[in-house]
Scaffold this active site. Structure first.
Site, short mmCIF file in Angstrom:
data_model
loop_
_atom_site.label_atom_id
_atom_site.label_comp_id
_atom_site.label_asym_id
_atom_site.label_seq_id
_atom_site.Cartn_x
_atom_site.Cartn_y
_atom_site.Cartn_z
N CYS A 125 5.76 -2.10 14.88
CA CYS A 125 5.13 -0.54 14.72
C CYS A 125 3.71 -1.67 14.88
CB CYS A 125 4.78 -0.17 13.10
SG CYS A 125 6.50 0.30 12.69
N HIS A 268 -0.71 3.83 12.81
CA HIS A 268 0.39 4.11 13.15
C HIS A 268 1.51 5.33 12.15
CE1 HIS A 268 4.88 3.17 13.29
NE2 HIS A 268 5.21 2.19 12.52
N ASN A 298 9.20 8.22 12.44
CA ASN A 298 8.11 6.61 12.86
C ASN A 298 9.29 6.53 13.80
OD1 ASN A 298 7.58 4.03 13.92
ND2 ASN A 298 7.74 3.40 11.29
O1 UT7 Z 1 6.58 1.58 10.40
C1 UT7 Z 1 5.85 -0.05 9.64
C2 UT7 Z 1 6.99 -0.11 8.17
N1 UT7 Z 1 7.07 0.80 7.23
C3 UT7 Z 1 6.95 1.83 6.29
O2 UT7 Z 1 5.68 1.77 6.03
C4 UT7 Z 1 7.72 2.05 5.65
C5 UT7 Z 1 7.23 1.61 4.08
N2 UT7 Z 1 7.89 3.15 3.28
C6 UT7 Z 1 8.39 4.29 3.02
O3 UT7 Z 1 7.81 4.63 3.36
C7 UT7 Z 1 8.92 4.57 1.76
O4 UT7 Z 1 8.39 3.13 0.78
C8 UT7 Z 1 10.18 5.41 2.14
C9 UT7 Z 1 9.84 6.23 2.70
C10 UT7 Z 1 11.00 4.08 2.58
C11 UT7 Z 1 10.68 5.13 0.48
O5 UT7 Z 1 9.88 6.11 -0.47
P1 UT7 Z 1 9.86 4.97 -2.14
O6 UT7 Z 1 8.57 6.35 -2.96
O7 UT7 Z 1 9.14 3.87 -1.75
O8 UT7 Z 1 11.71 5.40 -2.39
P2 UT7 Z 1 11.85 4.18 -3.22
O9 UT7 Z 1 12.65 4.11 -2.25
O10 UT7 Z 1 11.34 3.68 -4.24
O11 UT7 Z 1 12.70 4.92 -3.72
C12 UT7 Z 1 12.75 6.21 -5.11
C13 UT7 Z 1 14.06 6.63 -4.92
C14 UT7 Z 1 15.92 6.09 -5.51
O12 UT7 Z 1 15.96 6.71 -6.36
P3 UT7 Z 1 16.33 5.71 -8.54
O13 UT7 Z 1 16.88 4.20 -7.51
O14 UT7 Z 1 14.74 5.97 -8.21
O15 UT7 Z 1 16.92 6.48 -8.79
C15 UT7 Z 1 16.14 6.17 -4.13
O16 UT7 Z 1 17.50 5.54 -4.04
O17 UT7 Z 1 14.55 7.41 -3.64
C16 UT7 Z 1 16.16 7.44 -3.64
N3 UT7 Z 1 15.87 7.11 -2.11
C17 UT7 Z 1 16.44 8.95 -1.57
N4 UT7 Z 1 16.88 10.14 -2.20
C18 UT7 Z 1 16.77 11.43 -1.27
C19 UT7 Z 1 16.22 6.66 -1.13
N5 UT7 Z 1 15.97 7.65 -0.03
C20 UT7 Z 1 16.54 8.61 -0.23
C21 UT7 Z 1 16.06 9.93 0.20
N6 UT7 Z 1 16.42 10.79 -0.22
N7 UT7 Z 1 16.74 9.93 2.07
#
Ligand code: UT7
Length: 343
Positions: A125, A268, A298
């Site tokens: 990225c 980004h 992204n």
């Molecule tokens: O481009 C360069 C690098 N990439 C980034 O910079 C991305 C960095 N990370 C992020 O943007 C975020 O961490 C994500 C958008 C990927 C995830 O968001 P988050 O707020 O960190 O969510 P999480 O991974 O902590 O998941 C929270 C909950 C989980 O459920 P439980 O375990 O709390 O029951 C996940 O299973 O949300 C769930 N979850 C979803 N729910 C609905 C994860 N993906 C989804 C989804 N829809 N698509």
């Protein structure tokens, strides 16, 4: 002499300006509603957690070089420069058509840049920010006068559309900028400074595990779905906020600038929450920060040219303005640069 001491001693700025910009986004749009039918997710969660509403996805007939060629042609046409005048082609990508030949070779042939040299640059990225500074230094050295920097990624080819944690994030696109020496009376325009860092301690948090020399393709790697993007989202999130903030803070400080001097920040686009958290910490007014992740997701190396195009279209970036580009990506890679916009 360390790098900061070296910069303090520097009396003249390298001379290179961005003179044109072209972008390509494929026509097919994949909405959050479409994804609701593919994985257990919903529009509300995606919007709240990422800010993404839709993303563009290429058709089966296209690969990264095809999008890169379209973006490059668009940039050259905008400036009225013939492909035969291009000296260097830098393609920033993590989704090349092949390991080799490089995508730069395919673009050279596709646009007809006879006599150019070039290479692919892998910085995920942060790729476009790295490509811009590389191009700027080639031009500033006085050895090149037309460097084409392209960010192009076809993430849909390496995203697992059964993994809701990653498949909602990415889209496909390409963007290109032309770098040239400033013209007469334009000495103040163009490249000002760059700050960068790679930190391999984060390598396992965002990667494509198989397909390289560490874990070559086999039936087993395919069965285990190791040719797709793997991400530990929360680790990457925390690192991205911290390093986007710190790199921009340090870059502005060492150039005697504050957020008030910056007309527009082009970050980004990985997650709307990363961008707002980092820019809030920097104390930069939200209206100065370009966010278009809602429409493209992204697109990895293409986010910065796409966001720059939107800043121009929206009348937020004008000749003479200071623009701050900033990115954090897989690796980890960190990069930020400041330019005085030249057209
Ligand atoms: O481009 C360069 C690098 N990439 C980034 O910079 C991305 C960095 N990370 C992020 O943007 C975020 O961490 C994500 C958008 C990927 C995830 O968001 P988050 O707020 O960190 O969510 P999480 O991974 O902590 O998941 C929270 C909950 C989980 O459920 P439980 O375990 O709390 O029951 C996940 O299973 O949300 C769930 N979850 C979803 N729910 C609905 C994860 N993906 C989804 C989804 N829809 N698509």
């Amino acid at each position: 002499m360390g790098y900061s001491e070296f910069l303090k001693e520097r009396t003249t700025l390298p001379k290179a300006k961005i003179s044109a910009l072209g972008c390509y986004t494929p026509p097919r749009v994949l909405t959050n509603q479409d994804l609701e039918k593919m994985v257990e997710t919903n529009d509300q969660w995606i919007m709240d957690r990422t800010g993404i509403r839709e993303r563009h996805i290429v058709g089966p007939e296209m690969a990264t070089s095809d999008m890169a060629i379209e973006a490059a042609k668009c940039a050259l046409a905008q400036r009225g420069v013939a492909a035969s005048e291009v000296n260097t082609i830098i393609v920033c990508t993590v989704t090349p058509d092949h390991f080799f030949p490089s995508t730069a070779c395919l673009v050279q042939k596709g646009i007809g840049a006879r006599g150019a040299w070039g290479f692919d640059l892998i910085a995920a990225c942060s790729g476009f920010v790295y490509g811009l500074t590389t191009g700027a230094h080639l031009v500033a050295a006085g050895t090149h006068d037309k460097v084409l920097v392209i960010g192009a990624d076809t993430m849909s080819r390496i995203v697992d559309y059964t993994d809701r944690a990653t498949c909602i994030l990415f889209g496909d696109a390409a963007g290109a900028m032309l770098i040239e020496p400033p013209g007469d009376g334009e000495d103040e325009l163009g490249f000002i400074d760059f700050i960068g860092e790679v930190d391999g301690s984060g390598g396992d948090f965002l990667k494509m595990p198989a397909g390289g020399s560490r874990l070559p393709a086999s039936h087993e790697t395919v069965d285990k779905r190791l040719h797709y993007v793997f991400q530990d989202g929360s680790q990457v999130f925390k690192y991205a906020v911290r390093k986007m903030y710190e790199s921009c803070r340090d870059l502005l400080k060492r150039n005697g600038l504050t957020g008030d001097d910056v007309a527009v920040v082009i970050p980004h686009q990985a997650n709307k929450r990363i961008i707002t958290a980092a820019s809030d910490r920097l104390g930069i007014a939200p209206e100065k920060v370009l966010i278009n992740i809602d429409r493209y997701g992204n697109t990895v190396a293409a986010t910065i040219p796409l966001a720059t195009r939107d800043a121009i279209r929206e009348g937020r970036l004008h000749k003479g303005d200071i623009v701050l580009f900033t990115a954090v990506g897989a690796g980890y890679t960190v990069g930020a640069s400041i330019w005085r916009w030249a057209y």
